[in-house]
Motif scaffolding. Structure first.
Motif, PDB file in Angstrom:
ATOM      1  N   ALA A 124      -5.188  -8.157  -8.106  1.00 50.57           N
ATOM      2  CA  ALA A 124      -5.245  -7.441  -9.388  1.00 50.57           C
ATOM      3  C   ALA A 124      -3.872  -7.407 -10.045  1.00 50.57           C
ATOM      4  O   ALA A 124      -3.743  -7.530 -11.268  1.00 50.57           O
ATOM      5  CB  ALA A 124      -5.770  -6.020  -9.160  1.00 50.57           C
ATOM      6  N   LEU A 125      -2.838  -7.252  -9.234  1.00 51.69           N
ATOM      7  CA  LEU A 125      -1.465  -7.236  -9.740  1.00 51.69           C
ATOM      8  C   LEU A 125      -1.104  -8.594 -10.340  1.00 51.69           C
ATOM      9  O   LEU A 125      -0.524  -8.670 -11.446  1.00 51.69           O
ATOM     10  CB  LEU A 125      -0.522  -6.887  -8.595  1.00 51.69           C
ATOM     11  N   VAL A 134       1.421   0.107 -14.100  1.00 54.04           N
ATOM     12  CA  VAL A 134       0.339  -0.396 -13.235  1.00 54.04           C
ATOM     13  C   VAL A 134      -0.249   0.739 -12.390  1.00 54.04           C
ATOM     14  O   VAL A 134      -0.845   0.494 -11.331  1.00 54.04           O
ATOM     15  CB  VAL A 134       0.838  -1.551 -12.330  1.00 54.04           C
ATOM     16  N   GLU A 160      -5.604  -5.624  -4.162  1.00 53.27           N
ATOM     17  CA  GLU A 160      -4.543  -5.006  -4.977  1.00 53.27           C
ATOM     18  C   GLU A 160      -3.523  -6.054  -5.417  1.00 53.27           C
ATOM     19  O   GLU A 160      -3.073  -6.065  -6.561  1.00 53.27           O
ATOM     20  CB  GLU A 160      -3.865  -3.890  -4.188  1.00 53.27           C
ATOM     21  N   ARG A 177      -3.001  -8.917 -13.672  1.00 53.48           N
ATOM     22  CA  ARG A 177      -2.487  -8.042 -14.724  1.00 53.48           C
ATOM     23  C   ARG A 177      -1.152  -8.542 -15.275  1.00 53.48           C
ATOM     24  O   ARG A 177      -0.920  -8.543 -16.478  1.00 53.48           O
ATOM     25  CB  ARG A 177      -2.311  -6.622 -14.162  1.00 53.48           C
ATOM     26  N   ASP A 211      -2.839   2.546 -12.733  1.00 52.90           N
ATOM     27  CA  ASP A 211      -4.294   2.521 -12.513  1.00 52.90           C
ATOM     28  C   ASP A 211      -4.706   1.586 -11.383  1.00 52.90           C
ATOM     29  O   ASP A 211      -5.774   1.744 -10.781  1.00 52.90           O
ATOM     30  CB  ASP A 211      -5.004   2.115 -13.808  1.00 52.90           C
ATOM     31  N   LEU A 212      -3.846   0.605 -11.057  1.00 50.99           N
ATOM     32  CA  LEU A 212      -4.196  -0.340  -9.992  1.00 50.99           C
ATOM     33  C   LEU A 212      -4.051   0.285  -8.608  1.00 50.99           C
ATOM     34  O   LEU A 212      -4.549  -0.274  -7.625  1.00 50.99           O
ATOM     35  CB  LEU A 212      -3.307  -1.585 -10.080  1.00 50.99           C
ATOM     36  N   SER A 232      -5.076   3.449  -3.686  1.00 53.87           N
ATOM     37  CA  SER A 232      -4.404   2.571  -2.723  1.00 53.87           C
ATOM     38  C   SER A 232      -4.156   3.287  -1.400  1.00 53.87           C
ATOM     39  O   SER A 232      -3.948   4.500  -1.340  1.00 53.87           O
ATOM     40  CB  SER A 232      -3.069   2.105  -3.304  1.00 53.87           C
TER      41      SER A 232
END
Length: 599
Positions: free
Chosen positions: A390-391, A312, A387, A394, A314-315, A319
Motif C-alpha cells: 500500500a505504501l 500516510v 502495508e 500510495r 491512514d495506512l 498496523s
C-alpha cells in the motif's frame, strides 16, 4: 559602478565622471577626481586606475614630464587625487571590454593630491576574503569595494521604485513617531529614558503597527512608509540585530485579495525592472497553513526543493507496528518523504540524516530502502507485506528509492519532516535565479499552549477572525481561522500581514477566549479601542522587509551585505564603538542608576 545619468559637474575637481568617458571625448582635455584603485609601473610608463562612483578610467603618466612622473611614483592606492589630461584611444590590444571607458585612456598633464592614504587594513581593489570584524570596523573602506558598493546603490534604486509604484497607486507616504510607547509586538523593546519625565521611558517602535491603523481611522485610505523598526533580538543570516527597514503599508476598505494584487504587482515590477531573476508562478500560489505544514513541514517553504511530505497515517491505523499505529490517530500523524533514486546510499548517509533528525527533536529516523532484493531498513520487519504494498502504491515507490518517516504530534512531526526536507535540499541543485513566491493563508486564530494549559493567540491578536463574531460565538476556538497571511520567497519570510479587527466587540470577544479580561484589554490597548469606537473602516496591511528583499534580489546569503552600516552578531557597531558607556552626569540627568547583573 553604476552611472549617474544626466549628472555632469563642471568645477575645479572634474569636468567628467570616470565611468562616463568614451571615444566621444577623444582628444578633449578633461578633469577627473577620485580614488587610486590600482597603480602599475610598466617599462617607464605609470598606469593609474582612477575610480569614482561611476566606474574606472585608466590614466597614463609619461616619463617625459619628470616632475609629474616623480609625483606619480609617490602615490599610494586609495589616495584621493584630482587630475587633468587628454583623452586618447587605446591601442587595439589594450582595449578592456569590461570597462565602459575601456576603449580610451587619459594622458595626464597634472595631478593634485587631495588626500594621501596611509596603508590600509585590507585591499579595496581585490575582493579577497576579509574577516567580518575587520570589515565592520572599517566599514567606510568596505563600502568602497565593488560588490557591496553596488548593493547599496541597488538598494537606493529599489527604494525609489517602491515609492513611485505605490504613489502611482494612490498611497501617501507618512512618517510615524520614533519615540513612542512600549507595546507587545513579540520581541524586546529598545527603551529610551525620558529626562523630562523621570522614571518613565519611551520605546523605539518595533513596527508602526498601531500608528498605521490609526491613520486608517484618520481617513487616509492608503498609507506607506519605508519604516525603520527596532527590535532587541538576536542576529541571524536574514535578520539584522537592533534595527531594520520595512515597506510598511496599510489600506482601508479592502479585502485580502486586494492587498495580494497590489503586492504581487509591486514585486513583479521590481523583479522585472531590477534583476535578471524570474518569478516561478504569477499570480503567486496561495497555500493554507494546514496544507503548507502537511506538504512542506514549514510555513516558510522553499518551493524550489523538489520534495514533498505525504500523510500516510491512514495506512497504519490498524498496523501491528505500534509506533505508527499509536500515531495514526487524531492530533497525531505518520508522515513520509521519498528520495527518488537514493536507496543505495552508504550507511554514513543514513547515520548523518538520523543525527539531523535528532537535532530537530525526533527520537530517531525510520526509513525503508526499496532495492532489487526487496525492502530493507530498520522498520521493515515490523510491517506487513500488504502495508508495504500500500505504501509503494500510495507514494509511487520504485526500485532504488528510499522513504523516510516521522511520527508523533501533528505540528511537531510536520516541523521535523520539514527540517529534514531542508536538510536534503543540498542533494539538489536549486536554481538561484528562480523566485518561488507564495502566500501562506488561513492561519489558525488560536492555539493550545501545552505549558500554560490554555488557549492563546497563535499569530496576531489583532487580525479579523474569518466569520467574525459568529465564528467566535459558535466555533471551537481551535477551528477558527484568521485573515492572516505571510508572503514567502525561496524559504525566506518577507512579511506577515492581516486584515485587521476594526470592531471593538469582536476584539473584546477574541481576547476573552484567550483569557484576557476586558479591563486588561482596555489598559493595554484602550487608545486603539477608543479610536475604533469613533468610526473605523475595515482595513488591512503588510510590511515586507526591505533588507530581505534586497538580499534576495542581489543573491546575498547574509543581510549585512545589503546594509550600509550594520551591527555584528552581538549587536555592536564596531566602527562607532556602540553601544558604549556614558558619563555619570548623563545618568544623573536621566535619574538613572546602574545595577549591572553578574552573568
Amino acid at each position: 559602478m553604476t552611472a549617474l545619468p544626466g549628472i555632469e559637474i563642471q568645477n575645479r575637481f572634474r569636468s567628467h565622471f570616470a565611468g562616463h568617458l568614451t571615444e566621444e571625448q577623444e582628444a578633449q582635455t578633461v578633469r577627473l577626481a577620485g580614488w587610486i584603485h590600482r597603480k602599475r609601473d610598466h617599462g617607464g610608463l605609470i598606469f593609474i586606475d582612477l575610480r569614482d562612483h561611476t566606474g574606472i578610467c585608466q590614466l597614463i603618466v609619461n616619463p617625459e614630464d619628470a616632475e609629474l612622473f616623480a609625483e606619480a611614483e609617490k602615490l599610494h592606492t586609495e589616495s584621493v587625487i584630482a587630475v587633468e589630461g587628454r583623452v586618447v584611444p587605446r591601442s587595439p590590444e589594450t582595449v578592456n571590454p569590461r570597462l565602459a571607458s575601456g576603449r580610451i585612456e587619459v594622458v595626464l598633464s597634472s595631478i593634485r593630491v587631495e588626500s594621501q592614504a596611509v596603508p590600509l587594513p585590507f585591499p579595496v581593489a581585490d575582493e579577497i576574503q576579509t574577516s567580518e570584524e575587520l570589515r565592520l570596523t572599517y566599514r567606510f573602506l568596505d563600502l568602497r569595494r565593488e560588490k557591496i558598493h553596488q548593493n547599496i546603490i541597488f538598494r537606493s534604486q529599489l527604494t525609489s521604485k517602491v515609492r513611485r509604484y505605490l504613489e502611482e497607486r494612490g498611497f501617501t507616504e507618512i512618517q510615524t513617531p520614533i519615540l513612542t510607547a512600549s507595546s507587545p509586538e513579540g520581541a524586546r523593546d529598545f527603551l529610551v529614558p525620558s529626562r523630562l519625565n523621570p522614571g518613565k521611558f519611551y520605546a523605539l517602535p518595533q513596527a508602526p503597527q498601531q500608528f498605521k491603523q490609526l491613520l486608517m481611522v484618520s481617513g487616509f485610505p492608503r498609507y506607506f512608509q519605508i519604516a525603520p523598526c527596532f527590535r532587541d533580538e538576536d542576529a541571524r543570516a536574514d535578520r539584522s540585530p537592533g534595527e531594520f527597514y520595512q515597506v510598511d503599508m496599510e489600506m482601508a476598505f479592502i479585502e485580502q485579495n486586494d492587498l495580494f494584487e497590489i503586492l504581487e504587482g509591486m514585486f513583479k515590477h521590481l523583479v522585472e525592472t531590477m534583476s535578471s531573476k524570474r518569478i516561478t508562478a504569477f499570480p503567486f500560489p496561495r497555500i493554507s497553513y494546514r496544507e503548507v505544514m502537511d506538504r512542506y513541514g514549514s510555513d516558510k517553504p522553499d518551493l524550489r526543493i523538489p520534495l514533498e511530505i505525504e500523510d500516510v497515517s491512514d495506512l497504519f491505523r490498524d498496523s501491528s507496528f505500534k509506533v505508527f499505529a499509536s500515531n495514526a490517530k487524531d492530533g497525531c500523524a505518520v508522515k513520509a518523504m521519498v528520495l527518488k533514486g537514493r536507496g543505495g546510499e552508504s550507511r554514513q548517509f543514513y547515520d548523518k540524516a538520523e543525527r539531523r533528525a535528532k537535532e530537530l527533536g525526533s527520537p530517531g529516523l525510520a526509513y525503508i530502502q526499496f532495492r532489487e532484493e526487496g525492502p530493507k531498513g530498520p522498520i521493515v520487519k515490523f510491517l506487513k507485506e500488504e502495508e508495504l504494498a500500500a505504501l509503494q502504491d500510495r507514494l509511487g515507490l520504485e526500485t532504488g528509492d528510499v522513504v523516510f518517516f516521522g511520527a508523533g504530534k501533528w505540528v511537531a512531526t510536520c516541523k521535523i519532516m520539514g527540517g529534514m526536507r531542508e536538510y536534503f535540499s543540498d542533494l539538489f541543485e536549486l536554481d538561484r535565479d528562480e523566485l518561488s513566491f507564495c502566500w501562506i493563508i488561513d492561519f489558525p486564530m488560536f492555539e493550545y499552549d501545552e505549558k500554560l494549559k490554555k488557549i492563546e493567540f497563535s499569530h496576531n491578536p489583532f487580525s479579523m477572525p474569518q466569520g467574525e463574531m459568529e465564528a467566535l460565538d459558535t466555533k471551537d476556538p481551535l477551528d477558527i481561522l484568521a485573515y492572516q497571511y505571510d508572503i514567502v520567497c525561496n524559504g525566506i519570510e518577507l512579511s506577515s500581514g492581516a486584515i485587521r479587527n476594526h470592531r471593538p466587540d469582536i476584539m473584546y470577544k477574541a481576547f476573552e477566549i484567550a483569557g484576557y479580561p476586558k479591563e486588561e484589554v482596555d489598559k493595554r490597548f484602550g487608545h486603539m479601542i477608543e479610536a475604533f469606537k469613533m468610526g473605523a473602516p475595515p482595513h488591512g496591511g503588510i510590511a515586507p522587509g526591505l533588507d530581505r528583499l534586497v538580499m534576495i534580489l542581489r543573491d546575498e546569503q547574509n543581510i549585512r551585505e545589503v546594509i550600509a552600516f550594520p551591527m555584528n552578531q552581538s549587536a555592536q557597531d564596531l566602527m562607532m564603538h556602540a553601544p558604549s558607556e556614558v558619563a555619570p552626569e548623563q545618568l544623573r540627568e536621566l535619574s538613572l542608576k546602574l545595577d549591572i547583573r553578574e552573568e
